[in-house]
Every structure is written in C-alpha cells, then in structure tokens.
Design a protein around this motif. Sequence first.
Motif, mmCIF file in Angstrom:
data_model
loop_
_atom_site.group_PDB
_atom_site.id
_atom_site.type_symbol
_atom_site.label_atom_id
_atom_site.label_comp_id
_atom_site.label_asym_id
_atom_site.label_seq_id
_atom_site.Cartn_x
_atom_site.Cartn_y
_atom_site.Cartn_z
ATOM 1 N N GLN A 45 22.809 -35.337 -28.831
ATOM 2 C CA GLN A 45 22.756 -36.406 -29.836
ATOM 3 C C GLN A 45 21.333 -36.961 -29.967
ATOM 4 O O GLN A 45 20.837 -37.152 -31.075
ATOM 5 C CB GLN A 45 23.721 -37.526 -29.470
ATOM 6 N N GLU A 46 20.690 -37.201 -28.840
ATOM 7 C CA GLU A 46 19.319 -37.702 -28.881
ATOM 8 C C GLU A 46 18.379 -36.654 -29.483
ATOM 9 O O GLU A 46 17.444 -36.993 -30.212
ATOM 10 C CB GLU A 46 18.842 -38.119 -27.485
ATOM 11 N N GLY A 47 18.642 -35.383 -29.193
ATOM 12 C CA GLY A 47 17.843 -34.309 -29.781
ATOM 13 C C GLY A 47 17.980 -34.256 -31.290
ATOM 14 O O GLY A 47 16.995 -34.044 -32.005
ATOM 15 N N HIS A 48 19.203 -34.450 -31.794
ATOM 16 C CA HIS A 48 19.411 -34.488 -33.250
ATOM 17 C C HIS A 48 18.644 -35.652 -33.869
ATOM 18 O O HIS A 48 18.040 -35.504 -34.933
ATOM 19 C CB HIS A 48 20.903 -34.620 -33.572
ATOM 20 N N LEU A 49 18.665 -36.783 -33.206
ATOM 21 C CA LEU A 49 17.947 -37.959 -33.700
ATOM 22 C C LEU A 49 16.447 -37.678 -33.786
ATOM 23 O O LEU A 49 15.806 -37.953 -34.807
ATOM 24 C CB LEU A 49 18.221 -39.157 -32.794
ATOM 25 N N LEU A 50 15.897 -37.088 -32.735
ATOM 26 C CA LEU A 50 14.466 -36.763 -32.731
ATOM 27 C C LEU A 50 14.134 -35.698 -33.775
ATOM 28 O O LEU A 50 13.105 -35.779 -34.461
ATOM 29 C CB LEU A 50 14.040 -36.292 -31.342
ATOM 30 N N LYS A 51 15.003 -34.717 -33.911
ATOM 31 C CA LYS A 51 14.785 -33.658 -34.898
ATOM 32 C C LYS A 51 14.742 -34.236 -36.300
ATOM 33 O O LYS A 51 13.846 -33.909 -37.096
ATOM 34 C CB LYS A 51 15.883 -32.597 -34.792
ATOM 35 N N GLU A 52 15.683 -35.125 -36.595
ATOM 36 C CA GLU A 52 15.711 -35.731 -37.930
ATOM 37 C C GLU A 52 14.479 -36.614 -38.163
ATOM 38 O O GLU A 52 13.937 -36.632 -39.264
ATOM 39 C CB GLU A 52 16.999 -36.539 -38.137
ATOM 40 N N ALA A 53 14.054 -37.333 -37.140
ATOM 41 C CA ALA A 53 12.843 -38.157 -37.281
ATOM 42 C C ALA A 53 11.635 -37.282 -37.576
ATOM 43 O O ALA A 53 10.830 -37.598 -38.466
ATOM 44 C CB ALA A 53 12.615 -38.973 -36.012
ATOM 45 N N LEU A 54 11.510 -36.183 -36.853
ATOM 46 C CA LEU A 54 10.383 -35.274 -37.088
ATOM 47 C C LEU A 54 10.483 -34.604 -38.456
ATOM 48 O O LEU A 54 9.463 -34.409 -39.127
ATOM 49 C CB LEU A 54 10.301 -34.230 -35.974
ATOM 50 N N ASN A 55 11.687 -34.264 -38.886
ATOM 51 C CA ASN A 55 11.873 -33.662 -40.212
ATOM 52 C C ASN A 55 11.465 -34.622 -41.324
ATOM 53 O O ASN A 55 11.013 -34.186 -42.381
ATOM 54 C CB ASN A 55 13.334 -33.247 -40.421
ATOM 55 N N GLN A 56 11.611 -35.916 -41.077
ATOM 56 C CA GLN A 56 11.222 -36.923 -42.062
ATOM 57 C C GLN A 56 9.737 -37.276 -41.956
ATOM 58 O O GLN A 56 9.259 -38.141 -42.670
ATOM 59 C CB GLN A 56 12.068 -38.190 -41.899
ATOM 60 N N GLY A 57 9.027 -36.638 -41.034
ATOM 61 C CA GLY A 57 7.597 -36.896 -40.894
ATOM 62 C C GLY A 57 7.280 -38.110 -40.041
ATOM 63 O O GLY A 57 6.160 -38.613 -40.068
ATOM 64 N N LEU A 58 8.264 -38.591 -39.293
ATOM 65 C CA LEU A 58 8.035 -39.742 -38.426
ATOM 66 C C LEU A 58 7.603 -39.251 -37.054
ATOM 67 O O LEU A 58 8.296 -38.457 -36.428
ATOM 68 C CB LEU A 58 9.316 -40.575 -38.280
ATOM 69 N N SER A 59 6.463 -39.723 -36.592
ATOM 70 C CA SER A 59 5.993 -39.318 -35.257
ATOM 71 C C SER A 59 6.278 -40.391 -34.218
ATOM 72 O O SER A 59 6.008 -40.207 -33.047
ATOM 73 C CB SER A 59 4.495 -39.010 -35.289
ATOM 74 N N SER A 60 6.818 -41.505 -34.693
ATOM 75 C CA SER A 60 7.189 -42.567 -33.756
ATOM 76 C C SER A 60 8.555 -43.112 -34.144
ATOM 77 O O SER A 60 9.001 -42.983 -35.282
ATOM 78 C CB SER A 60 6.151 -43.681 -33.734
ATOM 79 N N PHE A 61 9.177 -43.726 -33.183
ATOM 80 C CA PHE A 61 10.527 -44.231 -33.345
ATOM 81 C C PHE A 61 10.494 -45.726 -33.066
ATOM 82 O O PHE A 61 10.325 -46.137 -31.927
ATOM 83 C CB PHE A 61 11.444 -43.502 -32.361
ATOM 84 N N THR A 62 10.609 -46.527 -34.105
ATOM 85 C CA THR A 62 10.570 -47.975 -33.953
ATOM 86 C C THR A 62 11.853 -48.555 -34.533
ATOM 87 O O THR A 62 11.925 -48.837 -35.733
ATOM 88 C CB THR A 62 9.338 -48.568 -34.659
ATOM 89 N N PRO A 63 12.871 -48.735 -33.690
ATOM 90 C CA PRO A 63 14.174 -49.162 -34.203
ATOM 91 C C PRO A 63 14.160 -50.538 -34.871
ATOM 92 O O PRO A 63 14.874 -50.745 -35.848
ATOM 93 C CB PRO A 63 15.064 -49.160 -32.961
ATOM 94 N N GLU A 64 13.347 -51.456 -34.390
ATOM 95 C CA GLU A 64 13.324 -52.791 -34.984
ATOM 96 C C GLU A 64 12.804 -52.738 -36.425
ATOM 97 O O GLU A 64 13.375 -53.345 -37.322
ATOM 98 C CB GLU A 64 12.476 -53.745 -34.135
ATOM 99 N N MET A 65 11.727 -51.981 -36.629
ATOM 100 C CA MET A 65 11.176 -51.842 -37.980
ATOM 101 C C MET A 65 12.158 -51.101 -38.884
ATOM 102 O O MET A 65 12.352 -51.467 -40.046
ATOM 103 C CB MET A 65 9.836 -51.086 -37.919
ATOM 104 N N MET A 66 12.821 -50.085 -38.341
ATOM 105 C CA MET A 66 13.791 -49.324 -39.123
ATOM 106 C C MET A 66 14.982 -50.205 -39.498
ATOM 107 O O MET A 66 15.472 -50.150 -40.629
ATOM 108 C CB MET A 66 14.239 -48.093 -38.343
ATOM 109 N N PHE A 67 15.427 -51.020 -38.558
ATOM 110 C CA PHE A 67 16.544 -51.922 -38.824
ATOM 111 C C PHE A 67 16.179 -52.914 -39.930
ATOM 112 O O PHE A 67 16.961 -53.133 -40.856
ATOM 113 C CB PHE A 67 16.944 -52.675 -37.539
#
Length: 149
Positions: A45-67
């Motif tokens: 599940q975490e791998g899918h999340l990272l894969k989708e983030a990378l597919n969208q061109g996101l190199s960082s994961f900031t849940p607060e900003m995304m929320f």
Amino acid sequence: MSLFDVETKVEEASEAEQLTGKLASQTEEQKLMHLVMDNDKEIVQEGHLLKEALNQGLSSFTPEMMFEQLVKNYSLAKQLFGESLIRELTGYEPAYVKKNIHIPEFQKELRVSMAAHFQKLKYAQFVDKDGSITDKGVQLASLILYTEE
C-alpha cells in the motif's frame, strides 16, 4: 544461602536439533523485494502511494499541504495529485472525497489518515523528515511498478 544454591527440577527434556549451513546476508533491495513478493499489504500500500506520487511528478510527500489543497480547492487538488494518488492517500474513492470534503468530521478523519500514512512512510525510511522521497522509497515504488507490469 546464595542465589546459585536453588535446586531446579526438569520435568521433561527433548533433544536439540542442529542445522548446518551459513546464513545468507541480504541487501536492503532484496529485503524490499521479498516484502513486495510476499504481498505484505502495508508495504504494498505504501509502495502504491509512493508510485502514484512519483507518477504525478511529486518528489516530496507533504500531507498537511495536500490536505489543505483538498479542502480549499478539490478540483485543483485533483489536477495536481490525480485521482489515483487521492485514492491511495485517503483510502476513499475521489468522488466520495469530493462529495464529503466539506464535512468537518470527514476532514478530521482524512487529516488523521494522511498523517498516519506519512508517519508510516517516515518510520520505514521511505521519506525523510522533510517529506522528500528517499532512494529506498523510489526503489519500493519501482518494485511495485515492476510487479504490476
């Protein structure tokens, strides 16, 4: 009377088994591959999340900003992150998120869920403390993509 003067009774004894061979050391990449291949649901599940983030061109994961983006302007967030990332990040279908994003209880649940995802990623060292996806995270996303193909 000292501590070593105590008598102990053994009720049943059994023979020990000795195995021969040597322990194989595994690289971090091999360990990740085993986790993915063994279908460890949390890692996948975490791998899918990272894969989708990378597919969208996101190199960082900031849940607060995304929320905040999801709450402030869902349509823009959908364009930025894509439906797949929203699904992986929230655990809900994008249409359900869009319909319920203005409900305070739902917002609270999403915030907690997204923060929990980030903590799991950070604990597993798939992202660093700043939210940037690490090499280990990229490897996991690559393994997920490889197994899907």
